[in-house]
Design an enzyme around this catalytic site. Structure first.
Site, PDB file in Angstrom:
ATOM      1  N   GLY B  71       0.798  -1.142  -0.119  1.00 54.06           N
ATOM      2  CA  GLY B  71      -0.124  -0.005   0.128  1.00 54.06           C
ATOM      3  C   GLY B  71       0.846   1.234   0.088  1.00 54.06           C
ATOM      4  CB  THR B  72       4.068   2.094   1.612  1.00 53.22           C
ATOM      5  OG1 THR B  72       3.675   1.844   2.902  1.00 53.22           O
ATOM      6  CG2 THR B  72       5.160   3.106   1.606  1.00 53.22           C
ATOM      7  CG  ASN B 149      -4.081   4.872   9.939  1.00 53.01           C
ATOM      8  OD1 ASN B 149      -4.580   6.038   9.507  1.00 53.01           O
ATOM      9  ND2 ASN B 149      -3.130   4.773  10.540  1.00 53.01           N
ATOM     10  CD  GLN B 177      -6.084   0.261   8.721  1.00 53.29           C
ATOM     11  OE1 GLN B 177      -6.966  -0.519   8.843  1.00 53.29           O
ATOM     12  NE2 GLN B 177      -4.766   0.142   8.698  1.00 53.29           N
ATOM     13  CB  SER B 197      -2.832  -2.812   1.659  1.00 54.31           C
ATOM     14  OG  SER B 197      -1.830  -3.622   2.254  1.00 54.31           O
ATOM     15  CB  THR B 235      10.639 -10.112 -10.976  1.00 51.69           C
ATOM     16  OG1 THR B 235      11.595 -10.275 -11.998  1.00 51.69           O
ATOM     17  CG2 THR B 235      10.043 -11.672 -11.107  1.00 51.69           C
ATOM     18  CB  CYS B 321       4.135   3.811  10.537  1.00 52.15           C
ATOM     19  SG  CYS B 321       3.631   2.585   9.350  1.00 52.15           S
TER      20      CYS B 321
END
Lengths: 404, 381, 131
Positions: B71-72, B149, B177, B197, B235, B321
């Site tokens: 997601g970041t 979040n 979220q 995510s 990849t 985080c």
């Protein structure tokens, strides 16, 4: 299909070693937790595993674990190193970049992007054997050269560049030196304590680890700075944000541990197999090895079969899984840009096959491959008007072909 | 001591069905999805199946799904990629965005963009008057998260998108979220791009996606082999993508029952919290059913989290985080919560696997811990 | 790349591979494409006095679709007049073989090969009449 094709495409990706998979799976279930969650043991277990893996990656290349930054793969490592270092040092050092025409697209494309943003770049043509001339490299350096990027092992032809000498030239001239080592780990010894390299990219899935994880080495002494490309929670000391998969990191650590412990024995075995394959295929008329054979990893054999078209050859040899040119460009019909940079004709570039041998390749696999190639090349040449002309003594390069 | 996990907004447990689907791609002989031989085609087919599952789960077309490593990455990609070819005007984000939207938006200031942070009210609702006044300036991109979040507050994204479109700006929403906890439909939200995510919906870490309207003049972020139609090179992480696909399908299938279950547990939890004198943040706003963010006056959140952990409960003091720092949550500060109360905030984020018994135990333990902390404060005084 | 069953069949069992005597006045040769482009097709037709194609042979350097396209046209050509042969369109070849869009050029090349072979035989006939 009667059975699975024989896998000879280890340079595209390697299967995950069963020992690696076994180590990863518990982290998918019992030890879940976000490594950045410092407040509870789920996070702690994950963090410990991540640091152990970082140690293993560092050990394989004789670096300090604090010099290893996790990424989602070598593509990201290359993007981060090139854009990150060029942007950080542009104002002090200048805006010229040197790289090589045979680099992976994940190096070429970020350099091209920087060109669009006002940098200038030199794409050095390698010698016909695929190696970079030190004289030409030296001559390309300008007062405003900020960064050079040269891959350690080429993905298509497997040649090994003289990174030490190139790095020394960079040091003498104050140029930041990045090396894409995605194809090198477990195949050549890397000692970053000795090598004059500032930034080095690694991938797990080329060394029997999982896909989706890689690392960037960022030298601490002398300290190299990079501008982060992915921003957020400030993971990886601010150089790379984003939650990374603990199980994948653990897998990369284990894969690199195995590589460190087993590479010498493994490479000797693989060399024997490669030499057997080479000897077998050279009994076929009009074959050409692409790239230098001496400065080359034993895993790679890239051969052009003249007067046979590459794609039909791939179709004919379905019993083996190989690639024509780099896997990343095989969706396009262009002949390999790497082989063209070596000065190979388009026909020879088109008819090239990259055989890449690995941990699970057997002698029987090699013998089967030789027999298959002999049979199919002969069949396709029966079909080929170019082969007929060659046998009639016509020099195909002198023929005026109608453009189409 | 068995741990009770109440931190599902940080990461979730991998679903066993998801893991079963992933195993063949982790263990057996596997190919690079770009290769044209049988191994490559197997990997490619698995990725395309997962892409279809993800698309269907969020009301999008498979061609709109750009797979990323997280997601970041998808948020960084959106903020950078949607603005790169725009005139350097203004980016508008809400003041409560996740750092992986906030930071790239802040970085764009060095490229000449003006950054506007749109206010939220005391209940964590976006201030639309403020947004409208911000949008009087020419704007390239508006990014507002679908659900926060920390507080779980849900924003009216379709309305945000409508205002942005009127102004000629693109809209992005971070739905990381929200996905799996409330219905998320890309078409209905009317945005140009949306981030989701895998590991927040019982899928594996290592996969995320940007759902992207093809009409956006997008600049790739990760350059190289040209995967994802040139929008995201590298990849493909086949195992994680396969897991993300199945997890998306399961998330939609279980959405209603899981939301009901977590909402019940939260109601039970919050009744107990009120008795303990907690302030529940964004309580009167439409929130994610599983999230409760609360604080006690004069109690340090980090201390509380550690104390609860010793008793076997995994909760968060804010977003994972930022749990390195003892700064009060930027979300709470944006809501105008007093820093002293904000510092005491802890987040419980529930999952359908949690039980009523666990919630009761938690409330008992919390009461004990609070009393101990109060005694310590009294002794120190 | 997924090939249709028809392409695979022609590729694995190509029809009419080989050459005819290029000096035979009844034989027309068409060679199109270029090695640098990845395909070269050589098509030879033997035309009787009635203007009907009695035999056709090919050799192709190229991908599976190129081989299949040339193999297919050799089957189609036999028994047709050169006028009928000249009228064969690449779209018919592409349709018969279900070629994907990136392989349409193979069918174009096959059509070009037919036209070149027909042109060659017509040139030979004209030279004979002039003589």
């Amino acid at each position: 299909m009667d059975r699975d094709p024989i896998y000879l495409d280890y340079s595209a990706t390697t299967p995950v070693d069963p020992r690696v998979a076994a180590k990863m799976i518990p982290y998918l279930t019992e030890h879940y937790g976000n490594p950045a969650s410092r407040s509870h043991p789920y996070g702690w277990t994950a963090e410990k595993a991540v640091e152990e893996a970082r140690n293993e990656v560092a050990k394989l290349v004789n670096a300090d674990p604090r010099e290893i930054v996790w990424t989602s793969g070598a593509t990201e490592s290359n993007n981060l190193a090139i854009k990150g270092a060029a942007n950080f040092y542009a104002s002090t050092k200048g805006k010229h970049i040197i790289t090589v025409a045979t680099e992976h697209k994940a190096v070429i494309d970020p350099v091209r992007e920087l060109e669009r943003q006002g940098f200038s770049a030199t794409f050095l043509e390698p010698e016909p054997d695929g190696l970079v001339s030190l004289e030409k490299f030296k001559a390309a350096i300008r007062p405003d050269t900020v960064l050079a990027s040269v891959m350690l092992v080429n993905n298509e032809i497997g040649v090994i560049q003289d990174i030490e000498s190139i790095g020394n030239i960079c040091r003498e001239n104050g140029v930041i030196f990045h090396v894409d080592a995605a194809q090198a780990t477990g195949k050549v010894h890397i000692d970053l304590e000795k090598l004059p390299v500032d930034l080095m990219s690694f991938s797990a899935h080329k060394t029997y680890g999982p896909k989706g994880i890689g690392a960037l080495y960022v030298r601490r002494k002398p300290r190299i700075r990079i501008e982060a490309q992915m921003h957020g929670g400030g993971h990886e000391r601010g150089m790379r944000s984003g939650t990374l998969a603990t199980h994948q990191i653990v897998g990369m650590g284990e894969a690199f541990r195995i590589a460190r412990e087993e590479m010498d024995v493994e490479n000797a075995r693989i060399r024997t197999l490669r030499d057997r394959l080479l000897a077998g295929l050279q009994t076929i008329e009009e074959t050409y090895v692409n790239g230098d054979l001496a400065h080359r990893i034993p895993h790679n054999l890239n051969i052009s079969f003249n007067y046979v078209e590459g794609e039909s050859l791939i179709m004919a040899i379905k019993g083996i899984a190989v690639s024509s040119g780099s896997a990343c460009t095989s969706a396009s019909l262009e002949p390999s840009y790497v082989l063209r940079a070596l000065g190979r004709s388009d026909e020879l570039a088109h008819s090239s096959i990259r055989f890449s041998i690995g941990r699970f390749t057997t002698e029987a696999d090699v013998d089967y491959t030789i027999a298959l190639l002999k049979e199919k090349i002969s069949k396709l040449r029966e079909l080929s008007p170019l082969w007929e002309m060659y046998q009639d003594g016509i020099d195909i390069s002198k023929v005026q072909w109608a453009a189409h | 001591m068995t741990h009770v996990y109440f931190d599902h907004n940080a990461t979730t447990v991998l679903d066993s069905q998801v893991m079963q689907a992933m195993l063949p791609f982790m263990a057996a002989q596997q190919g690079n999805a770009t290769s044209r031989h049988a191994y490559g085609r197997t990997a490619r087919d698995a990725i395309e199946q997962a892409r279809a599952q993800i698309a269907s789960a969020v009301g999008a077309h498979p061609s709109q799904v750009v797979l990323t490593s997280s997601g970041t990455e998808a948020n960084n990609f959106a903020i950078n990629g949607m603005t790169a070819k725009q005139p350097n005007t203004q980016i508008a984000i809400s003041a409560i965005e996740h750092p992986c939207v906030m930071r790239p938006a802040e970085m764009l200031q060095s490229h000449g963009f003006k950054l506007a942070k749109v206010d939220v009210n005391a209940q964590c609702k976006l201030d639309f008057e403020n947004l409208e006044s911000v949008l009087r300036n020419p704007t390239s991109l508006v990014s507002v998260m679908l659900a926060n979040n920390e507080t779980g507050a849900i924003q009216e994204i379709a309305h945000v998108a409508e205002l942005a479109k009127k102004n000629g700006a693109y809209t992005h929403t971070d739905a990381v979220q929200a996905f799996g906890k409330i219905p998320v439909n890309f078409a209905d939200l009317n945005v140009n791009a949306m981030t989701i995510s895998s590991h927040k919906i019982h899928g594996p870490l290592g996969a995320g996606a940007l759902i992207l309207d093809k009409r956006v003049d997008m600049t790739p972020f990760m350059l190289g082999g040209g995967q994802e139609k040139g929008l995201r090179s590298g990849t493909e992480n086949v195992a994680a993508i396969v897991g993300f696909g199945i997890a998306s399908e399961l998330a939609v299938k279980n959405l209603t029952s899981h939301a009901q279950k977590t909402q019940q547990l939260r109601t039970q939890l919050e009744a107990g919290l009120h008795e303990l004198g907690a302030t529940i943040f964004a309580e009167n706003t439409k929130r994610l059913p599983n999230t409760s963010f609360f604080g006690f006056n004069n109690v340090e959140g980090e201390t509380l989290v550690m104390a609860l952990d010793k008793k076997g409960f995994a909760v968060a003091s804010g977003s994972a985080c930022s749990s390195d720092s003892t700064e009060p949550s930027h979300v709470l500060l944006a809501m105008g919560i007093a820093p002293d109360l904000a510092r005491g905030a802890i987040r419980v984020s529930l999952d359908a696997n949690n039980t009523s018994e666990q919630v009761n135990q938690f409330l008992l333990v919390l009461k004990q811990v609070l009393n101990q902390l109060k005694q310590m404060v009294a002794m120190a005084a | 790349m997924a090939y249709s069953d028809k392409v695979l069949d022609h590729y694995e069992n190509p029809r009419n591979v080989g050459s005819l005597d290029k000096n035979d006045p009844q034989v027309g040769t068409g060679m199109v494409g270029a090695p640098a482009c990845g395909d070269v097709m050589k098509l030879m037709i033997k035309v009787n006095d009635a203007g009907v194609i009695e035999d056709a042979k090919f050799k192709t350097y190229g991908c599976g679709s190129a081989i299949a396209s040339s193999s297919l046209v050799t089957e189609w050509l036999k028994g047709r007049t050169i006028e009928e042969a000249y009228a064969i369109k690449n779209s018919e070849i592409a349709e018969e073989l279900a070629l994907p869009p990136v392989k349409i050029h193979c069918s174009v090349l096959a059509e070009d090969a037919i036209k070149a072979a027909v042109a060659d035989i017509k040139a030979k006939q004209a030279a004979k009449e002039a003589a």
